[in-house]
Design a protein around this motif. Sequence first.
Motif: not given
Length: 137
Positions: A67-73
Amino acid sequence: MDKETLPRWGWLLVGLFVAAMTANLFNLLVLGQAGFPDEYQVITVITAMAPVLIYVGVWYDEERQQYWEQSQAHIVGDVVFLFSGAAIGSAIAIVAVADFGLRQFLQDILAMVTGFMLAWGLFWWRNPTLYRSETDQ
């Protein structure tokens, strides 16, 4: 923060305590001064606690680290959905049962369940693969 410092329930307890204290401080200093009715101030507490309930599990579980590899947006969008879902769900529940003459405690519990479920539902809707087991894929 080291995951090994506390067990999962410990991080959850600390996070919920900090969220509740922050929301109650906000209620006291902002909403109370603005004349917001006391029976609706539970909405801010539920809204503050919802991300803690979801994100402690996502942070703590090894199988959910992607999950934490997704974009900050995307992550910011998830947090906005969580806050919105918790606030709207708990507000709808409180308004729906306000005239039934239920005790405040029961109204708060119904608001918590509704707010947390709507917030988690919106989070799941945006991240359906996060909760799939290895056998489902």
